[in-house]
Design an enzyme around this catalytic site. Structure first.
Site, PDB file in Angstrom:
ATOM      1  N   ARG A 132     -12.767  -2.272  -1.601  1.00  0.00           N
ATOM      2  CA  ARG A 132     -12.046  -1.328  -1.715  1.00  0.00           C
ATOM      3  C   ARG A 132     -10.982  -0.882  -0.795  1.00  0.00           C
ATOM      4  O   ARG A 132     -10.080  -0.618  -1.366  1.00  0.00           O
ATOM      5  CB  ARG A 132     -13.367  -0.570  -0.503  1.00  0.00           C
ATOM      6  CG  ARG A 132     -13.527   1.711  -0.854  1.00  0.00           C
ATOM      7  CD  ARG A 132     -12.242   2.398   0.246  1.00  0.00           C
ATOM      8  NE  ARG A 132     -12.984   3.576  -0.250  1.00  0.00           N
ATOM      9  CZ  ARG A 132     -11.228   4.922  -0.055  1.00  0.00           C
ATOM     10  NH1 ARG A 132     -10.937   4.389   0.719  1.00  0.00           N
ATOM     11  NH2 ARG A 132     -11.385   5.119  -0.677  1.00  0.00           N
ATOM     12  N   ARG A 214     -22.699  -1.007   7.209  1.00  0.00           N
ATOM     13  CA  ARG A 214     -21.965  -1.637   6.229  1.00  0.00           C
ATOM     14  C   ARG A 214     -20.673  -1.663   6.879  1.00  0.00           C
ATOM     15  O   ARG A 214     -20.149  -0.767   8.429  1.00  0.00           O
ATOM     16  CB  ARG A 214     -21.636  -0.570   5.060  1.00  0.00           C
ATOM     17  CG  ARG A 214     -21.042   0.509   5.004  1.00  0.00           C
ATOM     18  CD  ARG A 214     -20.913   1.873   3.939  1.00  0.00           C
ATOM     19  NE  ARG A 214     -20.785   0.351   2.930  1.00  0.00           N
ATOM     20  CZ  ARG A 214     -20.935   1.003   1.792  1.00  0.00           C
ATOM     21  NH1 ARG A 214     -21.675   1.960   1.699  1.00  0.00           N
ATOM     22  NH2 ARG A 214     -20.359   0.470   0.847  1.00  0.00           N
ATOM     23  N   TYR A 245     -31.109  -9.119   0.082  1.00  0.00           N
ATOM     24  CA  TYR A 245     -32.212  -9.482   0.290  1.00  0.00           C
ATOM     25  C   TYR A 245     -33.065  -8.996   0.528  1.00  0.00           C
ATOM     26  O   TYR A 245     -32.727  -7.404   1.339  1.00  0.00           O
ATOM     27  CB  TYR A 245     -32.149 -10.009   2.056  1.00  0.00           C
ATOM     28  CG  TYR A 245     -31.110 -11.464   2.134  1.00  0.00           C
ATOM     29  CD1 TYR A 245     -29.817 -11.718   2.049  1.00  0.00           C
ATOM     30  CD2 TYR A 245     -32.095 -12.288   3.205  1.00  0.00           C
ATOM     31  CE1 TYR A 245     -29.667 -13.065   2.492  1.00  0.00           C
ATOM     32  CE2 TYR A 245     -31.388 -13.779   2.966  1.00  0.00           C
ATOM     33  CZ  TYR A 245     -29.350 -14.217   2.599  1.00  0.00           C
ATOM     34  OH  TYR A 245     -29.165 -15.252   2.672  1.00  0.00           O
ATOM     35  N   ASP A 340     -16.973  11.509  -6.635  1.00  0.00           N
ATOM     36  CA  ASP A 340     -17.759  12.206  -5.622  1.00  0.00           C
ATOM     37  C   ASP A 340     -18.109  13.725  -5.532  1.00  0.00           C
ATOM     38  O   ASP A 340     -18.656  14.361  -5.043  1.00  0.00           O
ATOM     39  CB  ASP A 340     -17.768  11.560  -4.659  1.00  0.00           C
ATOM     40  CG  ASP A 340     -17.977  10.305  -4.264  1.00  0.00           C
ATOM     41  OD1 ASP A 340     -18.777   9.085  -5.386  1.00  0.00           O
ATOM     42  OD2 ASP A 340     -18.058   9.493  -3.246  1.00  0.00           O
TER      43      ASP A 340
END
Ligand SMILES: Cc1cc2nc3c(=O)[nH]c(=O)nc-3n(C[C@H](O)[C@H](O)[C@H](O)COP(=O)(O)OP(=O)(O)OC[C@H]3O[C@@H](n4cnc5c(N)ncnc54)[C@H](O)[C@@H]3O)c2cc1C
Length: 486
Positions: A132, A214, A245, A340
């Site tokens: 990002r 994160r 995972y 967004d």
């Protein structure tokens, strides 16, 4: 079908051919990914743009995300930015892993890079991932080279409009000023202040019951602190790896392993319930111990990597739901939400940034086709072209999240091929060209808006007719054992 003639190009700046001026002035609120992509494409298509961004300078927070081919449809028109994109992208291979540390499925490249696949970002190799900060930097530098004005430290606190123009109220270092333009684009993210003006109501966000730790760790830190055995185990692949995972019932982990950085996105069931604790902020961090403890079921080697997360750098991002909002454009048509601010995504859709960029390309094109004097119709045409697609992809994210958390690990061990389709991005998502779609459909959609001529979107799964959905409806379906369907 409308067309954009390349012979109407008038100026070349930084190698970018700018189409003839439209005379349309635009204020963009928010210099995030969607706002900046729109600034660039709108400039290229001949509109006059300026950006107001609340941060005092370019914000380099964030980790890795995927932006798919539809977002890069016009990248080839920005040669220096394209070169930077190709240099800084992470050409990772995707695979699905068991929490105990063995590979279940190797997916490799995105389907859009399979032999014979045709995606809309012509001449561009589009990998799974970018960072990002890297993309934000790339877009900002291109804006600077084109002379697009970005006013940092300017927080927009109000939106209004007259018949002729849209107006924003800006706070800069305690000073309040106003600015006007033909159109205002509210690209100010999930906390947008534009809802009151656009739809007349606040959009309620509710906890999805999940949050995500994160962040990103530089490879140098890993190399310095871990044994060569661990480094070899996780970082020996020729290409970067994007591993997911699965650790049911309520967690899954996105891990990116490259010789530049290690990035993690760890989704967990969250028992926070008070509004105060439910944060949507890239500054809300947690101690590293909390991360490691919550994911202690992951294989020990991976836990060693997680222990290297620099203290208080792991962002604790609450995953919140919002009902799809069909109305992104004010009644007068001069204020339009983008990215967004119009439609927040769950990370499992893998589409937040892609759809913000698709919006950017679609809106810039609609405004060019409409021309000066019809800007306020163009925003409504754009809204009609985009909403059903975006809302369907939002639902797709709900579906993927639910599938990832409900995997039968024993069955997965015995028959991993049953998971082959789990992470395959459908072609209707990655093959879409938002510029061509706006050109092909502008005129019919304008008639639909002006006199009710029937119009049906075709940027959805083949044979699918859009059905409105709500968060409450999906929660109820989930409680009854049904998964979301598209
Ligand atoms: C700092 C930051 C880091 C991020 N990191 C990641 C990540 O690592 N992975 C990921 O998947 N997604 C990340 N995101 C979210 C992701 O960028 C978006 O979901 C997606 O790209 C859509 O972009 P957007 O332009 O709609 O919103 P955003 O990228 O969120 O941009 C909104 C912009 O508007 C600005 N803004 C907000 N309010 C105002 C106001 N009142 N006046 C003026 N400006 C305002 C914000 O500062 C921001 O720059 C991050 C967002 C931010 C802001």
């Amino acid at each position: 079908m409308a067309t954009i003639s390349s012979q109407s190009s008038t100026t070349v700046v930084d190698g970018v051919d700018r189409l003839s001026p439209t005379g349309i002035s635009i204020i963009i609120v928010g210099g995030g990914i969607g706002g900046l992509m729109f600034a660039l494409e709108a400039w290229r298509q001949g509109h006059d743009v300026r950006v107001y961004e609340k941060n005092p300078k370019l914000d380099t927070l964030g980790d890795a995300f995927g932006i798919m081919a539809p977002a890069w449809t016009t990248l080839r028109h920005f040669p220096r930015m394209k070169a930077q994109f190709e240099k800084e992208s992470w050409d990772a291979e995707l695979s699905l892993w068991h929490a105990e540390g063995f590979k279940l499925i190797h997916y490799g490249d995105g389907s859009w890079n399979a032999p014979g696949a045709i995606h809309p970002a012509k001449d561009v190799h589009v990998p799974w991932l970018e960072t990002r900060p890297g993309v934000a930097h790339m877009l900002t530098s291109q804006c600077q080279r084109l002379g697009i004005q970005i006013e940092y430290g300017s927080t927009v606190v109000g939106f209004s409009e007259t018949d002729e123009k849209a107006i924003v109220t800006i706070e800069t270092q305690g000073q309040v000023t106003h600015a006007g333009a033909d159109i205002v684009v509210a690209a100010d993210g999930v906390g947008t202040k534009s809802h009151a003006h656009v739809s007349g109501q606040t959009v309620k966000a509710t906890s999805s019951g999940y949050s995500m730790f994160r962040g990103i760790v530089p490879f140098g830190l890993i190399e310095k602190n871990l044994s060569s055995g661990i480094v070899e185990k996780f970082f020996s692949s020729q290409r970067p790896e994007f591993r997911i995972y699965v650790c049911p019932p309520d967690t899954h982990a996105n891990i990116i392993l490259s010789r530049g950085f290690f990035s993690y996105g760890l989704t967990y069931k969250d028992h926070k319930s008070s509004e105060k604790d439910l944060k949507e902020s890239w500054n809300a961090t947690v101690p590293t111990d909390v991360v490691v403890e919550k994911f202690s079921k992951l294989e020990p080697g991976l836990l060693e990597l997680l222990r290297l997360i620099p203290e208080n750098s792991a962002v604790d991002w609450t995953l919140r739901w919002r009902d799809p909002q069909p109305k992104w454009t004010s009644d007068g048509g001069r204020v339009v939400q983008l990215g967004d601010s119009a439609h927040a995504f769950l990370p499992t859709s893998g589409n937040g940034a892609t759809q913000a960029c698709e919006d950017a390309l679609s809106l810039a094109t609609c405004l060019r086709v409409a021309g000066k004097g019809k800007e306020n119709i163009a925003t409504k045409v754009h809204n009609k072209l985009r909403f059903e697609r975006v809302s369907t992809i939002q639902k797709f994210g709900v579906m993927t999240r639910s599938s990832l958390h409900n995997i039968d690990l024993e069955l997965a061990k015995e028959q991993p091929e049953t998971l082959r389709n789990l992470l395959v991005m459908p072609e209707w998502i990655w093959s879409h060209d938002p510029v061509q779609y706006a050109l092909d459909n502008y005129e019919t959609t304008e008639r639909h808006i002006l006199d009710g001529t029937p119009f049906q979107n075709t940027n959805l799964p083949e044979g699918y007719t859009y059905e409105a959905w709500t968060v409450a409806g999906e929660i109820e379906r989930g409680a009854n054992g049904a998964s979301a369907e598209v």
